[in-house]
Enzyme design. Structure first.
Site, PDB file in Angstrom:
ATOM      1  N   VAL A 189       0.869  -1.184   0.000  1.00 19.40           N
ATOM      2  CA  VAL A 189       0.000   0.000   0.000  1.00 19.40           C
ATOM      3  C   VAL A 189       0.902   1.228   0.000  1.00 19.40           C
ATOM      4  O   VAL A 189       1.683   1.416   0.941  1.00 19.40           O
ATOM      5  CB  VAL A 189      -0.915   0.061   1.252  1.00 19.40           C
ATOM      6  CG1 VAL A 189      -1.868   1.249   1.142  1.00 19.40           C
ATOM      7  CG2 VAL A 189      -1.674  -1.234   1.446  1.00 19.40           C
ATOM      8  N   HIS A 190       0.829   2.032  -1.056  1.00 17.81           N
ATOM      9  CA  HIS A 190       1.698   3.208  -1.072  1.00 17.81           C
ATOM     10  C   HIS A 190       1.095   4.420  -1.775  1.00 17.81           C
ATOM     11  O   HIS A 190       1.580   5.533  -1.597  1.00 17.81           O
ATOM     12  CB  HIS A 190       3.029   2.866  -1.758  1.00 17.81           C
ATOM     13  CG  HIS A 190       2.934   2.841  -3.256  1.00 17.81           C
ATOM     14  ND1 HIS A 190       2.410   1.766  -3.941  1.00 17.81           N
ATOM     15  CD2 HIS A 190       3.267   3.759  -4.195  1.00 17.81           C
ATOM     16  CE1 HIS A 190       2.446   2.018  -5.238  1.00 17.81           C
ATOM     17  NE2 HIS A 190       2.959   3.215  -5.424  1.00 17.81           N
ATOM     18  N   ARG A 191       0.052   4.234  -2.569  1.00 17.40           N
ATOM     19  CA  ARG A 191      -0.450   5.361  -3.362  1.00 17.40           C
ATOM     20  C   ARG A 191      -1.051   6.427  -2.451  1.00 17.40           C
ATOM     21  O   ARG A 191      -1.683   6.119  -1.430  1.00 17.40           O
ATOM     22  CB  ARG A 191      -1.479   4.884  -4.380  1.00 17.40           C
ATOM     23  CG  ARG A 191      -0.909   3.912  -5.397  1.00 17.40           C
ATOM     24  CD  ARG A 191      -1.952   3.488  -6.409  1.00 17.40           C
ATOM     25  NE  ARG A 191      -2.171   4.529  -7.385  1.00 17.40           N
ATOM     26  CZ  ARG A 191      -1.507   4.622  -8.544  1.00 17.40           C
ATOM     27  NH1 ARG A 191      -0.584   3.735  -8.837  1.00 17.40           N
ATOM     28  NH2 ARG A 191      -1.767   5.579  -9.392  1.00 17.40           N
ATOM     29  N   ARG A 222       6.129   6.196   3.050  1.00 13.20           N
ATOM     30  CA  ARG A 222       4.954   7.063   3.125  1.00 13.20           C
ATOM     31  C   ARG A 222       3.883   6.441   4.003  1.00 13.20           C
ATOM     32  O   ARG A 222       3.296   7.088   4.879  1.00 13.20           O
ATOM     33  CB  ARG A 222       4.380   7.309   1.723  1.00 13.20           C
ATOM     34  CG  ARG A 222       3.061   8.082   1.733  1.00 13.20           C
ATOM     35  CD  ARG A 222       2.218   7.797   0.493  1.00 13.20           C
ATOM     36  NE  ARG A 222       2.792   8.334  -0.712  1.00 13.20           N
ATOM     37  CZ  ARG A 222       2.576   9.571  -1.180  1.00 13.20           C
ATOM     38  NH1 ARG A 222       1.785  10.392  -0.508  1.00 13.20           N
ATOM     39  NH2 ARG A 222       3.135   9.973  -2.294  1.00 13.20           N
TER      40      ARG A 222
END
Length: 348
Positions: A189-191, A222
């Site tokens: 998960v990074h967006r 992030r």
């Protein structure tokens, strides 16, 4: 880095690598450069840690200065990143031909910064190297002349096959994490639309934690920062959280997982190579040609867990069905891309 690596290696001493510094964390940069055998970049800029507009602006100025000084025959940019757009803008300003690797991908979701980037790069590019016929048709529908488009396939398989660990190394990776082959979920998960939203990130982590199998989550910097900011540590405790992985380690785990859950564009394509299903945690995808086979598009919500559990009902049968499907993004992609570059610059 991953998709350009086979081209950099094929071009050999003719290639000059520019690293903008958009990814400045060692786990997101140095490890990949080393494992992909790109080596030290010839030029390294420092644009990481800025806002999107500042990244694009600073990188464009720095790259234009570099191009005017070195006058390369062609500039090759990949994908939909801020770095890619900056490279295209700078090359256009310096009147140097542009090649766009991975052209013509469209999600038709204007809320995604990446969608704006890729449309602008394609509009500027002298050669749009499309991974699939679907992408070529989308480019033509936007008015891009057919003589600017080449269907080359994707270099990702060349990169992945070159990097995939053997059976013993993959077993060691699993042992280190305490998981068994085909008995764990690999998630990323990074967006920004997911990681920067407290509600969405909470939902995703909750859905992952409710799955019956252990979930391995390499945590993007992030996402780690936002999880701490939103006080979601308790949800992370339900998962097997690890530091960001090198590419070799990630694809080694991908090859042996039961399924993947991700908001990454690259992971969707990697799923077609390692023959594993992926639940795409997004509202749209730029790879519609793999929906319903390798990929399953699920907006953030309870559907994440529902879809994952359905795919886990008979893991062996799911994997066997995907193993029988061909790779959808062509053969000899690296050679086709290098030929398209040479064609543009007259064989130089």
């Amino acid at each position: 880095m991953i998709k350009l690596a086979p081209i950099v290696r094929a071009l050999g001493p003719r290639a000059r690598v520019v690293h903008t510094g958009q990814h400045f964390d060692d786990s997101m940069s140095r490890t990949f450069l080393d494992q992909l055998r790109i080596g030290d970049p010839d030029h390294h800029l420092e644009v990481g840690g800025l806002t999107r507009g500042a990244q694009i602006g600073h990188a464009t100025v720095a790259i234009e200065h570099l191009l005017l000084e070195t006058r390369p025959d062609v500039v090759v940019v990949q994908g939909d990143t801020n770095s890619g757009l900056a490279g295209a803008l700078a090359a256009n300003a310096a009147e140097i031909p542009i090649v766009h690797l991975e052209a013509g991908l469209r999600s038709f979701d204007r809320a995604m910064p990446e969608e704006h980037n890729r449309v602008l790069i394609d509009a500027l590019a002298d050669r749009c190297l499309a991974p699939h016929e679907t992408n070529a048709r989308l480019l033509e529908a936007e008015g891009i002349a057919a003589d600017r488009i080449r269907v080359t396939g994707s270099t990702l398989r060349d990169a992945l096959v070159d990097m995939l660990p053997g059976d013993d190394a993959r077993a060691a990776l699993r042992d280190d994490l305490g998981v068994e082959a085909d008995r764990y979920v690999l998630a990323t998960v990074h967006r920004a639309e997911n990681a920067d939203s407290e509600d969405k990130l909470r939902t995703i982590l909750t859905q992952l934690g409710d799955l019956e199998l252990p979930v391995v989550l390499p945590l993007h910097p992030r996402t780690r920062a936002r999880a701490a900011e939103f006080d979601l540590g308790g949800l992370l405790d339900r998962l097997t959280v690890v530091e960001p992985l090198g590419y070799r380690e990630f694809i080694g785990l991908a090859a042996d997982c039961a399924l993947m859950v991700s908001d990454s564009g690259g992971v969707q394509e990697e799923a077609t190579i390692v023959k594993r299903p992926v639940v795409i945690v997004r509202n749209s995808t730029e790879r519609p040609e793999i929906l319903g086979t390798f990929a399953h598009l699920v907006p953030v919500g309870p559907g994440i867990g529902d879809t994952a559990r359905e795919l886990l009902t008979d893991v062996a049968a799911t994997h066997a069905a995907l193993a029988a499907l061909p790779y959808p993004y062509g053969d000899d992609a690296t050679a086709r891309c290098v030929a398209a570059i040479a064609e543009l610059v007259g064989g130089r």
